[in-house]
Scaffold this active site. Structure first.
Site, short mmCIF file in Angstrom:
data_model
loop_
_atom_site.label_atom_id
_atom_site.label_comp_id
_atom_site.label_asym_id
_atom_site.label_seq_id
_atom_site.Cartn_x
_atom_site.Cartn_y
_atom_site.Cartn_z
N HIS A 280 0.84 -1.21 0.00
CA HIS A 280 0.00 0.00 0.00
C HIS A 280 0.86 1.25 0.00
O HIS A 280 1.94 1.28 0.59
CB HIS A 280 -0.94 0.01 1.21
CG HIS A 280 -0.26 -0.34 2.50
ND1 HIS A 280 0.05 -1.64 2.85
CD2 HIS A 280 0.19 0.44 3.50
CE1 HIS A 280 0.66 -1.64 4.02
NE2 HIS A 280 0.77 -0.38 4.43
N HIS B 157 1.02 5.08 1.18
CA HIS B 157 0.43 6.08 2.09
C HIS B 157 0.52 7.45 1.44
O HIS B 157 1.56 7.80 0.84
CB HIS B 157 1.24 6.18 3.39
CG HIS B 157 1.25 4.96 4.25
ND1 HIS B 157 0.45 4.82 5.35
CD2 HIS B 157 1.99 3.82 4.19
CE1 HIS B 157 0.69 3.66 5.94
NE2 HIS B 157 1.63 3.03 5.25
#
Ligand code: 5GP
Length: 159
Positions: free
Chosen positions: A115, A117
């Site tokens: 992922h 951020h």
């Protein structure tokens, strides 16, 4: 899933579909969704470093960077950039933006579904990097050259 299982899963190139993010993608857990297309999904981080902290993830359960098809990685960055622009255009406090990706336990990864951020930064926001002592004494150029050679060699063997 234990640490050694996670390591083996990465080495085998298998994906772990049992993360909290897979449950979010399957809508088995709630999330504040920002964006979705055929490659990536973005939603708000449940524990924001600053207000507006968002995550972009691939729709496939890739554990880390090496498991990520390059076009999906490119789309993650593209949507991250779009979210950063939107944060700046919104009334969310933001004097700057950090994009951050932790690939692996040692890098601070805690959810094993890769992922990106995106979070706003402003003075006295309480976030900071802790830099090692070595950072303040730049190494001899030879060390940079050796590291460069190792990376270039690995890049050309993969090309
Ligand atoms: P990492 O430490 O792996 O780079 O970041 C994992 C991020 O996922 C953390 O910022 C954490 O707050 C976020 N997170 C963990 N569980 C959930 C969840 O259930 N929902 C959402 N929206 N974010 C989560």
């Amino acid at each position: 899933m234990g640490e050694s299982d996670k390591k083996n899963a990465v080495q085998r190139g298998n994906f772990d579909p049992h993360t909290v993010f897979s449950k979010i993608l399957a809508e088995e857990l709630p999330a504040e969704f920002l964006y979705k297309d055929n490659l990536v999904t973005a939603f708000m981080d449940i524990q924001p470093i600053t207000r507006g902290h968002a995550l972009v993830i691939p729709n496939i359960p890739a554990i880390g960077l090496s498991d990520l098809p390059p076009e999906t990685g490119a789309q993650m960055f593209k949507i991250g950039q779009k979210i950063a622009d939107a944060i700046k255009a919104s009334d969310i406090p933001s004097e700057g933006i950090n994009l951050f990706l932790a690939d692996g336990v040692a890098a601070g990864q805690t959810v094993f579904h890769v992922h990106l951020h995106i979070f706003p930064r402003f003075e006295k926001d309480g976030f900071g990097w802790k830099l090692p002592d070595r950072y303040f004494t730049p190494p001899p150029r030879e060390e940079l050259r050796e590291a460069k050679d190792a990376i270039v060699a690995a890049m050309s063997s993969k090309a």
